[in-house]
Design an enzyme around this catalytic site. Structure first.
Site, PDB file in Angstrom:
ATOM      1  N   GLY A  99      46.214 115.751 166.533  1.00  0.00           N
ATOM      2  CA  GLY A  99      45.130 115.991 165.585  1.00  0.00           C
ATOM      3  C   GLY A  99      45.084 114.842 164.609  1.00  0.00           C
ATOM      4  N   GLU A 100      44.153 114.917 163.663  1.00  0.00           N
ATOM      5  CA  GLU A 100      44.013 113.791 162.735  1.00  0.00           C
ATOM      6  C   GLU A 100      45.230 113.667 161.838  1.00  0.00           C
ATOM      7  OE1 GLU A 100      41.417 114.078 159.504  1.00  0.00           O
ATOM      8  OE2 GLU A 100      41.482 111.931 159.128  1.00  0.00           O
ATOM      9  N   PHE A 101      45.833 114.824 161.516  1.00  0.00           N
ATOM     10  CA  PHE A 101      46.934 114.799 160.545  1.00  0.00           C
ATOM     11  C   PHE A 101      48.307 114.690 161.203  1.00  0.00           C
ATOM     12  CE2 PHE A 101      43.448 116.880 158.327  1.00  0.00           C
ATOM     13  CZ  PHE A 101      43.414 116.151 157.160  1.00  0.00           C
ATOM     14  N   VAL A 153      49.903 118.246 167.657  1.00  0.00           N
ATOM     15  CA  VAL A 153      49.737 119.676 167.901  1.00  0.00           C
ATOM     16  C   VAL A 153      50.771 120.029 168.964  1.00  0.00           C
ATOM     17  CG1 VAL A 153      48.153 121.507 168.601  1.00  0.00           C
ATOM     18  CG2 VAL A 153      47.264 119.493 167.416  1.00  0.00           C
ATOM     19  N   LYS A 193      50.396 123.067 164.337  1.00  0.00           N
ATOM     20  CA  LYS A 193      49.814 121.788 163.901  1.00  0.00           C
ATOM     21  C   LYS A 193      50.720 121.236 162.837  1.00  0.00           C
ATOM     22  CE  LYS A 193      44.871 122.267 164.681  1.00  0.00           C
ATOM     23  NZ  LYS A 193      43.543 122.237 164.073  1.00  0.00           N
ATOM     24  N   MET A 252      46.770 129.247 172.647  1.00  0.00           N
ATOM     25  CA  MET A 252      45.658 129.424 173.586  1.00  0.00           C
ATOM     26  C   MET A 252      46.002 128.624 174.840  1.00  0.00           C
ATOM     27  SD  MET A 252      43.562 131.391 171.918  1.00  0.00           S
ATOM     28  CE  MET A 252      41.915 131.250 172.538  1.00  0.00           C
ATOM     29  N   GLY A 254      43.827 125.742 176.363  1.00  0.00           N
ATOM     30  CA  GLY A 254      43.413 124.599 175.550  1.00  0.00           C
ATOM     31  C   GLY A 254      41.931 124.620 175.212  1.00  0.00           C
ATOM     32  N   ASP A 293      30.644 122.159 162.842  1.00  0.00           N
ATOM     33  CA  ASP A 293      31.131 121.325 163.952  1.00  0.00           C
ATOM     34  C   ASP A 293      31.386 122.192 165.178  1.00  0.00           C
ATOM     35  OD1 ASP A 293      31.856 119.028 165.251  1.00  0.00           O
ATOM     36  OD2 ASP A 293      33.841 118.857 164.328  1.00  0.00           O
TER      37      ASP A 293
END
Ligand code: ACK
EC number: 2.7.10.1
Length: 988
Positions: A635-637, A640, A658, A707, A710, A751
């Site tokens: 992820g951006e931060f 995952v 995350k 999940m 995915g 989004d």
């Protein structure tokens, strides 16, 4: 001179006929005559001092051409000093001149009574002057050049025999500086006849060497060699500057450098001449022109290369000397051997390689559906693997893997050579159609022992690397190691874990797992060994077991009571907390009408201290309860991961974790945790569930339910065409239901896209990826708009792009796009069109076409979601109810948008609210003008429906429609139009 003496000499001219050459005299080309007494036909007019000395006499040569000679023969008298002076001779450019004298001289011995007076030499003198001094003559002004003696003198007897002995003497004079000069012959008493006097200088005559021409050059006396630069002859170029040296002898020496004939010219007799027709010369050089290679011609002179005959070509790198060639014929004898979902294709070399050696093969994979003729084919998905590769194959075989099971494929194998791109019409391919078999799942390879006791063991495993379909369940077979499979137990599990009970203590077991899909069982995993724990040291007696039983029952009762109390207190606390969000309700507002009694979403940014919001909505987890298994994405931060969460007195569950990578700023931490603050407010089966956060230790984590399948977009792409309509609608219903919940909460997602929907093992879809502005920062699809915000253009409603009007109605637009993504199994909306083109097209009213085999009702729902006027778009509640109806009435899914007449004019169609009815060919073509096709179609003339209906994707490629989606749509629309014009206008 007395008569006797004269008679000695007068016969000379008569004798000349014996000595002068029969042919006219040709002088060497490097000699330039300044004076030639023989060339003069009339009197020479030379001056004699005294006048009775030298005498000019006329005669004839063998051609009866008159010549002039001078004689003197005063041999009988003493003190002779007879001068004969030439006329003034201009020097021209000569510095050094040569004087060639031809004369006869009488041997004094042969003349009686002349001893003492007769001489056998004469003197040669010269005088330099700048001008002609006429008859003015001063003996002392002359300088002597030499005394000239005869090599051979003649006698009376010679005269009798008519043999004349002619002497030739040459003397150099110079360097000369004045404009001209005189020569003078001084006789001191000899009997001499000057038959000819020639004065010349030497030069290097103009010449051509190595295709460079050199001018006439007169040597300079002071220098032995003169360097002369040459200039290239016409139609040639200098290779190295041409130079030569001119010697004092008038000879050219040491040629250096050269010129080369231009392309199209060849060297012929020191010149560059054009190549004749049928010949060519491509390069500079002195090679001859070459004959045109096979299948080429040159009709004109001076050709640089030969043009190719019709249907023959020359590739970019082909040399001009190479024959013109053509594309190869199709490969032959294609054989396919299918192995489950892979196929090996073999073929033979084409009969005609087109005259080239650079033949390679390209294999195009098409997936064909429908049994009708012709079947509907589309390019295979990118997941299909070619070994070694699909294009540029040098061998006549390829293995194609990762195909879908039970699917028809057509493979087009084309032989190509260097000129294939130049002759698209001549390209030929061989085609083979195959149907794949079902592939069973690959074996489970990773099995882990989680917990062991005396009588049981808990195991977990990782899904096979290639499930090749949806895994229905796993078969677990185990047996005591010692019994060698003579008796075994079989269990089935739906998930990736199992607990085996009733095992013997302290025993070794072997276990194998295999997965099952619709295609059956896959191969078994390798045997996995585990041992149960040993028996405890003491065994419990029946009395004591009763005590233990009572103790356990009491403990359970106490635990139950505690739990009940906890739940009651929890309810009370939640109730008091739930008031809190309502107090914040004023801080947001998107014009959305919320239902009474439904909780409202609170923007975490309205909290002064955002970490307070996290703790308000998210449970703080102890990091020790979390076990990270593996990284599943980025992820951006941060990463995952998947892992497990085991809370005290709770069952262990699979979770997604995350993480916030180290070195983050305060803002990044806030933004990261904002997602948890938002997610924590939701509680819906179609919204990803937050399990909690870890903020008090590092790394900071957000823990959600796991999940298994995915994100939806990649899941669909992986399982292309594998679901029934009802399954797809089921997924869509879930998303719509989640979105209804969000919009009821007053939350605008902004989004919504298939990539932000997660799918679990039961195909339940859940909306994920929450946040505020950062959602878009995080999304690789988001692009900066002119207003500065970052927006995922393809998924976003026009008003949100234009003036950031994000509402649940703009989420409905995005839902329409998700609907399209789902029905096209993860196709990219608007294909490769640029964001700018998408904005323009949507603004002009064009809309995505129905995906292949899309039920008409679903396509209608898409179009409704894409209404320009946002109030006309359906609410999520309506969407859910439309989908529910479809699920109840699956027959309605059979009418596909491609087969109904309604969207026959669609490519990227105008939205239904704006589209006028299409009745004429012109209108229809107008409707066809999608952005990618607009320009292309404007160059095509169409005369009748018949011709348009026969248009193929190949034809479209030729006019520049290269995007596959529009190609397919145009072709199917043209076909539909064809039937439409035959059956009457299509109502829109
Ligand atoms: O398509 P994927 O496997 O599903 O790759 C992305 C990746 O992490 C980056 O977002 C996966 N992912 C995110 N959240 C979850 C989750 N809750 N359960 C399973 N996978 C997840 C996502």
């Amino acid at each position: 001179m007395d008569c006797n003496a004269r008679s000695l000499l007068f016969i000379l001219p008569l004798l000349l006929s014996r000595v002068v050459p029969v042919f006219p005299i040709i002088y060497p080309p490097n000699e330039v005559n300044l004076l030639d007494s023989k060339a003069s036909q009339g009197e020479l007019g030379w001056i004699s001092y005294p006048s009775h000395g030298w005498e000019e006499i006329s005669g004839v040569d063998e051609h009866y051409t008159p010549i002039r000679t001078f004689q003197v023969c005063n041999v009988m008298e003493y003190s002779q000093n007879n001068w004969l002076r030439t006329n003034w001779i201009p020097r021209q450019s000569a510095q050094k001149v040569y004087v060639e004298l031809k004369f006869t001289l009488r041997d004094c011995n042969s003349i009686p009574l002349v001893l003492g007076t007769c001489k056998e030499t004469f003197n040669l003198h010269y005088l330099e002057t700048d001008d002609d001094q006429g008859s003015h003559f001063r003996e002392h002004q002359f300088s002597k050049i030499d005394t000239i003696a005869a090599d051979e003198s003649f006698t009376q007897m010679d005269l009798g025999d008519r043999i004349l002995k002619l002497n030739t003497e040459v003397r150099e004079v110079g360097p000369m500086t004045k404009k001209g000069f005189y020569l003078a012959f001084q006789d001191v008493g000899a009997c001499v006849a000057l038959v000819s006097v020639r004065v010349y200088f030497k030069k290097c005559p103009n010449t051509v060497r190595n295709l460079a021409s050199f001018p006439d050059t007169v040597p300079i006396d002071s220098q032995s060699l003169v360097e002369v630069k040459g200039s290239c002859v016409n139609h040639s170029k200098e290779e190295e500057p041409p130079r030569m040296y001119c010697s004092t002898e008038g000879e050219w020496l040491v040629p250096i450098g050269k010129c080369l004939c231009n392309p199209g010219y060849e060297e012929r007799s020191n010149t560059c001449q054009m190549c004749r027709a049928g010949f060519y010369k491509a390069a500079l050089g002195n090679a001859e022109c070459s004959k045109c290679p096979p299948h080429s011609f040159s009709h004109h002179e001076g050709s640089l290369h030969c043009g190719c005959e019709k249907n023959f070509f020359r590739a970019d790198g082909d040399p001009a000397s190479m024959a013109c060639t053509h594309p190869p014929s199709a490969p032959r004898n294609v054989i396919s051997s299918i192995n489950e979902t892979s196929v090996i294709l073999d073929w033979s070399w084409p009969e005609d390689a087109g005259g080239r050696r650079d033949v390679t093969f390209t294999v195009v994979c098409k997936r064909c559906r429908g049994n009708g003729a012709p079947p509907r084919c589309e390019p295979c998905r990118s997941g299909v693997r070619f070994l070694p590769r699909a294009a540029g194959l040098v061998n006549t075989t390829v293995t194609v893997g990762e195909l879908l099971a039970h699917t028809n494929y057509t493979f087009e194998i084309e032989a190509q050579n260097g000129v294939s791109p130049l002759a698209p019409r001549m390209r030929q391919y061989a085609a083979v159609t195959i149907t794949t078999n079902q592939a069973a799942p690959s074996p489970v390879t990773v099995i882990k022992k989680e917990k062991t006791s005396r009588n049981s063991v808990s195991l977990s495993w990782v899904e096979p690397e290639r499930p090749n379909g949806i895994i229905l369940d796993y078969e677990i077979k185990y047996y005591e190691k010692e019994e060698q499979e003579t008796s075994y137990t079989i269990l089935r599990a739906r998930g990736c874990n199992v607990t085996l009970n009733g095992l013997k203590p302290n025993t070794a077991y072997l276990l194998q797992i295999r997965a099952r899909t619709a295609a059956g069982y896959g191969a078994s995993s390798p045997s996995f060994q585990f041992e149960t724990s040993p028996d405890s040291a003491f065994s419990i007696s029946s009395e004591s077991s009763q005590v233990v039983l009572i103790a356990i029952s009491s403990a359970v009762a106490i635990i139950l009571l505690t739990v009940l109390l906890y739940v009651l207190i929890g309810r009370f606390c939640c109730h008091s907390k739930s008031k809190h969000p309502d107090e914040k309700r004023l801080h947001f507002g998107n014009g959305h009408l919320r239902l009474p009694g439904v909780r409202t979403y609170v923007d975490p940014h309205t909290y002064e201290d955002p970490s307070q919001a996290v703790h308000e909505f998210a449970k703080e987890l102890d990091a020790s309860c979390i076990a990270i298994d593996k990284v599943v994405g980025a992820g951006e931060f941060g990463e995952v991961c998947s892992g497990r969460l085991k809370l005290p007195s709770k069952k262990e569950i699979c979770v997604a974790i995350k993480t916030l990578k180290g070195g983050y700023t305060d803002k990044q931490r806030r933004d990261f945790l904002a997602e948890a603050s938002i997610m924590g407010q939701f509680d819906h089966p179609n919204i990803i569930r937050l399990e909690g956060v870890v903020t008090r230790s590092k790394p900071v984590m957000i823990v959600t339910e796991y999940m298994e399948n995915g994100s939806l977009d990649s899941f669909l792409r992986k399982h292309d065409a594998q679901f029934t309509g009802i399954q797809l609608v089921g997924m869509l219903r879930g998303i719509a239901s989640g979105m209804k919940y969000l919009s009821d909460m007053g939350y605008v997602h902004r989004d919504l896209a298939a990539r932000n929907i997660l799918v679990n093992s039961n195909l339940v879809c859940k909306v994920s990826d929450f946040g505020l502005s950062r959602v878009l920062e995080d999304d690789p699809e988001a692009a900066y708009t002119t207003r500065g915000g970052k927006i995922p253009i393809r998924w976003t409603a026009p008003e949100a792009i234009a003036y950031r009007k994000f509402t649940s109605a703009s989420d409905a637009w995005s839902y329409g796009i998700v609907l399209w993504e789902v029905m096209s199994y993860g196709e990219r909306p608007y294909w490769e069109m640029s964001n700018q083109d998408v904005i323009k097209a949507v603004d002009e009213g064009y809309r995505l076409p129905p995906p292949m085999d899309c039920p008409a009702t679903l396509y209608q729902l898409m179009l409704d979601c894409w209404q320009k006027e946002r109030n006309n778009r359906p609410k999520f509640e309506q969407i859910v109810s439309i989908l529910d109806k479809l699920i109840r009435n699956p027959g309605s899914l059979k009418i596909t948008a491609n087969t109904t007449s309604r969207p026959a004019n669609l490519l990227l169609d105008r939205s239904s609210s704006e589209a006028p009815s299409v009745g004429t060919m012109g209108d229809w073509m107008d409707g066809m003008r999608t952005l990618p096709c607009k320009e292309a179609f404007s160059g095509v003339s169409y005369s009748s429906c018949d011709t348009l209906a026969k248009t193929s994707t190949e034809d479209l490629k030729k006019i520049g429609v290269t995007i596959v989606g529009p190609q397919k749509k145009i072709v199917s629309s043209l076909k539909a139009l064809d039937s439409h014009t035959k059956n009457g206008p299509v109502p829109v």
